[in-house]
Write a protein that holds these residues in place. Structure first.
Motif, PDB file in Angstrom:
ATOM      1  N   ASP A 248       0.817  -1.245  -0.044  1.00  0.00           N
ATOM      2  CA  ASP A 248      -0.061   0.156   0.110  1.00  0.00           C
ATOM      3  C   ASP A 248       0.841   1.324   0.026  1.00  0.00           C
ATOM      4  O   ASP A 248       0.302   2.468  -0.090  1.00  0.00           O
ATOM      5  CB  ASP A 248      -0.989   0.128   1.174  1.00  0.00           C
ATOM      6  N   GLY A 249       2.259   1.080  -0.003  1.00  0.00           N
ATOM      7  CA  GLY A 249       3.031   2.133  -0.108  1.00  0.00           C
ATOM      8  C   GLY A 249       3.672   2.666   1.059  1.00  0.00           C
ATOM      9  O   GLY A 249       4.333   3.571   1.345  1.00  0.00           O
TER      10      GLY A 249
ATOM     11  N   ARG B 267       0.958  -2.104   9.845  1.00  0.00           N
ATOM     12  CA  ARG B 267      -0.039  -1.157   9.790  1.00  0.00           C
ATOM     13  C   ARG B 267      -0.046  -0.137   8.588  1.00  0.00           C
ATOM     14  O   ARG B 267       1.067   0.233   8.482  1.00  0.00           O
ATOM     15  CB  ARG B 267       0.003  -0.321  11.054  1.00  0.00           C
ATOM     16  N   GLY B 268      -0.893   0.101   7.766  1.00  0.00           N
ATOM     17  CA  GLY B 268      -0.846   0.648   6.358  1.00  0.00           C
ATOM     18  C   GLY B 268      -1.059   2.155   6.690  1.00  0.00           C
ATOM     19  O   GLY B 268      -0.755   2.843   7.615  1.00  0.00           O
ATOM     20  N   ARG B 269      -1.849   2.801   5.602  1.00  0.00           N
ATOM     21  CA  ARG B 269      -1.898   4.120   5.373  1.00  0.00           C
ATOM     22  C   ARG B 269      -3.078   4.817   6.404  1.00  0.00           C
ATOM     23  O   ARG B 269      -3.266   5.766   6.391  1.00  0.00           O
ATOM     24  CB  ARG B 269      -2.268   4.538   4.084  1.00  0.00           C
ATOM     25  N   GLY B 270      -3.936   3.653   6.849  1.00  0.00           N
ATOM     26  CA  GLY B 270      -4.877   4.282   7.755  1.00  0.00           C
ATOM     27  C   GLY B 270      -4.656   3.906   9.395  1.00  0.00           C
ATOM     28  O   GLY B 270      -3.482   3.688   9.879  1.00  0.00           O
ATOM     29  N   GLY B 271      -5.617   3.664  10.140  1.00  0.00           N
ATOM     30  CA  GLY B 271      -5.551   3.158  11.396  1.00  0.00           C
ATOM     31  C   GLY B 271      -5.415   4.281  12.453  1.00  0.00           C
ATOM     32  O   GLY B 271      -5.532   5.485  12.228  1.00  0.00           O
ATOM     33  N   PHE B 272      -5.172   4.001  13.679  1.00  0.00           N
ATOM     34  CA  PHE B 272      -5.154   4.669  14.903  1.00  0.00           C
ATOM     35  C   PHE B 272      -3.712   4.386  15.361  1.00  0.00           C
ATOM     36  O   PHE B 272      -3.075   3.335  15.394  1.00  0.00           O
ATOM     37  CB  PHE B 272      -5.999   4.102  15.857  1.00  0.00           C
ATOM     38  N   VAL B 273      -3.270   5.560  16.016  1.00  0.00           N
ATOM     39  CA  VAL B 273      -1.924   5.320  16.393  1.00  0.00           C
ATOM     40  C   VAL B 273      -1.826   4.391  17.558  1.00  0.00           C
ATOM     41  O   VAL B 273      -2.488   4.635  18.514  1.00  0.00           O
ATOM     42  CB  VAL B 273      -1.568   6.929  17.091  1.00  0.00           C
TER      43      VAL B 273
END
Length: 162
Positions: A15-16, A113-119
């Motif tokens: 996903d980069g 953990r990609g480009r989204g998500g929660f810290v």
């Protein structure tokens, strides 16, 4: 195994993100020792609210997916991808696309953990779904520690209230 044409590939979710770049590098390392081909996969889909008023000639999530793959492979391998690496941009939700791709794979390698998500999450929703439903062994890669620390600092600073 010596014939990469007949061996089951190592599939990599891309996903980069820095963890998907780490996944690409690890897949290449594993492929080198097992003579397996590598298939780098990026999933794409139209946003839920997409109403087709923006024509594909202006914006295309499929083109974005191909660009993400090209860029990630360039970064991971300094412009010299390993032999046996192919890339595929596949329409559909990321977890479903990767689980389906795992049916013919010797291993699935994904980022944590990609480009989204929660810290602070250790695993994202896609890596969790892959670990639960893949049809082959799954390796979940975290980004290199220095990059993860820098990303966490940026995320924390952007969420700080004044």
């Amino acid at each position: 195994m010596n014939d990469t044409q007949n061996s089951r590939p190592i599939v990599v979710g891309v996903d980069g993100s820095s963890s998907s770049i780490a996944a690409l590098k690890k897949a290449a390392e594993l492929a080198n020792s097992t003579d397996a081909p590598i298939v780098a996969v990026t999933a794409w889909q139209f946003p839920i609210t997409y109403d087709a008023t923006l024509p594909p000639s202006v914006w295309s999530p499929e083109n974005d997916a191909h660009e993400t793959l090209r860029t990630a492979v360039d970064i991971a391998f300094d412009g010299a991808p390993p032999a046996g690496l192919t890339t595929r941009a596949i329409a559909g939700p990321a977890a479903a696309v990767l689980v389906k791709a795992s049916e013919d794979a010797s291993m699935l390698v994904v980022g944590s953990r990609g480009r989204g998500g929660f810290v602070g999450l250790l695993l994202g929703s896609v890596s969790t779904a892959c670990a639960q439903h893949a049809h082959c062994p799954v390796l979940i890669m975290h980004p290199p520690r220095r990059e993860a620390d820098a990303a966490d600092r940026r995320d924390t600073q952007s969420h700080a209230t004044v």
